[in-house]
Design a protein around this motif. Sequence first.
Motif, PDB file in Angstrom:
ATOM      1  N   CYS A 146      20.386  -2.112  -3.295  1.00  0.00           N
ATOM      2  CA  CYS A 146      19.010  -0.525  -2.580  1.00  0.00           C
ATOM      3  C   CYS A 146      18.254  -1.245  -3.013  1.00  0.00           C
ATOM      4  CB  CYS A 146      19.020   0.719  -3.315  1.00  0.00           C
ATOM      5  SG  CYS A 146      20.482   1.988  -3.006  1.00  0.00           S
ATOM      6  N   HIS A 147      17.442  -1.375  -1.552  1.00  0.00           N
ATOM      7  CA  HIS A 147      15.772  -2.058  -1.709  1.00  0.00           C
ATOM      8  C   HIS A 147      15.302  -0.957  -1.508  1.00  0.00           C
ATOM      9  CE1 HIS A 147      12.397  -4.856  -1.237  1.00  0.00           C
ATOM     10  NE2 HIS A 147      12.505  -4.969  -0.269  1.00  0.00           N
ATOM     11  N   ALA A 148      13.580  -1.613  -2.374  1.00  0.00           N
ATOM     12  CA  ALA A 148      12.417  -0.691  -2.128  1.00  0.00           C
ATOM     13  C   ALA A 148      11.078  -1.306  -2.454  1.00  0.00           C
ATOM     14  CB  ALA A 148      12.428   0.554  -2.516  1.00  0.00           C
ATOM     15  N   HIS A 149      10.127  -0.584  -2.019  1.00  0.00           N
ATOM     16  CA  HIS A 149       8.750  -1.371  -2.649  1.00  0.00           C
ATOM     17  C   HIS A 149       8.410  -0.586  -3.783  1.00  0.00           C
ATOM     18  CE1 HIS A 149       8.987  -3.072   1.040  1.00  0.00           C
ATOM     19  NE2 HIS A 149       9.958  -4.003   0.060  1.00  0.00           N
ATOM     20  N   PRO A 150       9.096   0.421  -4.733  1.00  0.00           N
ATOM     21  CA  PRO A 150       8.533   1.663  -5.602  1.00  0.00           C
ATOM     22  C   PRO A 150       7.009   0.573  -5.656  1.00  0.00           C
ATOM     23  CG  PRO A 150      10.812   0.556  -6.485  1.00  0.00           C
ATOM     24  CD  PRO A 150      10.528  -0.013  -5.049  1.00  0.00           C
ATOM     25  N   ASN A 172       5.567 -10.404  -5.499  1.00  0.00           N
ATOM     26  CA  ASN A 172       4.830  -9.952  -4.051  1.00  0.00           C
ATOM     27  C   ASN A 172       5.436  -9.483  -2.953  1.00  0.00           C
ATOM     28  OD1 ASN A 172       3.375 -12.723  -5.880  1.00  0.00           O
ATOM     29  ND2 ASN A 172       1.966 -11.729  -4.236  1.00  0.00           N
ATOM     30  N   HIS A 173       6.136  -8.056  -3.459  1.00  0.00           N
ATOM     31  CA  HIS A 173       6.799  -7.995  -2.462  1.00  0.00           C
ATOM     32  C   HIS A 173       8.097  -6.588  -3.079  1.00  0.00           C
ATOM     33  CE1 HIS A 173      11.054  -8.177   0.301  1.00  0.00           C
ATOM     34  NE2 HIS A 173      10.019  -6.857   0.132  1.00  0.00           N
ATOM     35  N   GLY A 174       8.751  -6.668  -3.831  1.00  0.00           N
ATOM     36  CA  GLY A 174       9.357  -5.164  -4.407  1.00  0.00           C
ATOM     37  C   GLY A 174      10.280  -5.618  -5.001  1.00  0.00           C
ATOM     38  N   SER A 178      16.225  -7.402   9.342  1.00  0.00           N
ATOM     39  CA  SER A 178      16.132  -8.378   8.655  1.00  0.00           C
ATOM     40  C   SER A 178      16.618  -8.232   7.464  1.00  0.00           C
ATOM     41  CB  SER A 178      15.101  -9.291   9.131  1.00  0.00           C
ATOM     42  OG  SER A 178      14.249  -8.248   8.398  1.00  0.00           O
ATOM     43  N   GLU A 179      16.478  -7.398   6.048  1.00  0.00           N
ATOM     44  CA  GLU A 179      16.755  -7.661   4.752  1.00  0.00           C
ATOM     45  C   GLU A 179      18.131  -7.509   3.912  1.00  0.00           C
ATOM     46  OE1 GLU A 179      13.413  -5.099   3.467  1.00  0.00           O
ATOM     47  OE2 GLU A 179      12.483  -6.766   2.734  1.00  0.00           O
ATOM     48  N   VAL A 180      18.882  -6.883   5.841  1.00  0.00           N
ATOM     49  CA  VAL A 180      20.291  -7.120   5.089  1.00  0.00           C
ATOM     50  C   VAL A 180      21.178  -8.318   4.519  1.00  0.00           C
ATOM     51  CG1 VAL A 180      21.365  -7.382   7.433  1.00  0.00           C
ATOM     52  CG2 VAL A 180      22.119  -5.444   5.488  1.00  0.00           C
TER      53      VAL A 180
HETATM   54 ZN   LIG Z   1      10.893  -5.563   0.971  1.00  0.00          ZN
END
Ligand SMILES: [Zn+2]
Length: 284
Positions: A100-104, A163-165, A81-83
């Motif tokens: 690129c998306h992540a939660h480092p 509060n996400h990434g 859904s985050e696309v």
């Molecule tokens: Zn995310």
Amino acid sequence: MVISKYPTDMEAKKLIVEIGRRMYLKNFVAANDGNISCKVAEDMIWTTPTGVSKGFMSEDELVKMRTDGTVISQGARGPSSEVKMHLRIYNENPEVGGVCHAHPPISTSFAIAGLGLDKAIYPEALVNLGTVPCVHYEAPGSQGIPDSIAPYARDFNALLLANHGAVAWGKDAMEAWYRLESTEHYAMVIMYTGNIIGKANVLSCDQVNELIEIRNKLGITSGGVPACAARPTNTRDVLATNTPAAAEPMQAQSCGCASNQNQSDIDVKAITQAVLERLAGLGK
Ligand SMILES: [Zn+2]
């Protein structure tokens, strides 16, 4: 023959699987977090499926879709859904070829604290990445996230999502990945200097301007400019004793225990002597 500026389907899929592996190994994601995409034509991307660990993907699980959101082909699962966030970045900035998306953990901690990354503290972050604003919170998977990042897609290279990434983009998927890595590294250095060591020498405005010139010469036209210090505070050598006023004889510190007081005095005298000798040598 016209050479495409985009990778082939095969190259894009290999790249996404490889970046997913690195993302997982670097602890940037837990469980099935994170998503990656790579443009293969003006209006077409490959991206990661929902509900799959990024460290263990295979190419036949990936999803091909148009930048208008239409799925062209997929494996067992549809896109994350985050696309929507990726599609919005491609649509806002046609120069982008990968996201690129992540939660480092450290970047995400800054995002949780509501702090952007904007300290002028080392050249690599400033030249290749720039400042990383923190955008306001929106619910995961909602339309609010793409709307919140849209104003930044042209002028910056990465963002923290409150509060996400974190999300980063670039001319291709590997540049997007490098920028996500740089974001986390930048956050880590700011954490150590600001929140743990409690001190940072901010680059002076002259030093920042010099780096901006380098960036312009490299043809990098995006990336914000952090606030700078009026005067440089990083122009003095710090000797091994790490005393801020090395030229002044050090005062012996009382350790509060009688048994090794003499030892403490001897050490301080010896170190002071060494510092004075070294300073005398520097003046020659
Ligand atoms: Zn995310």
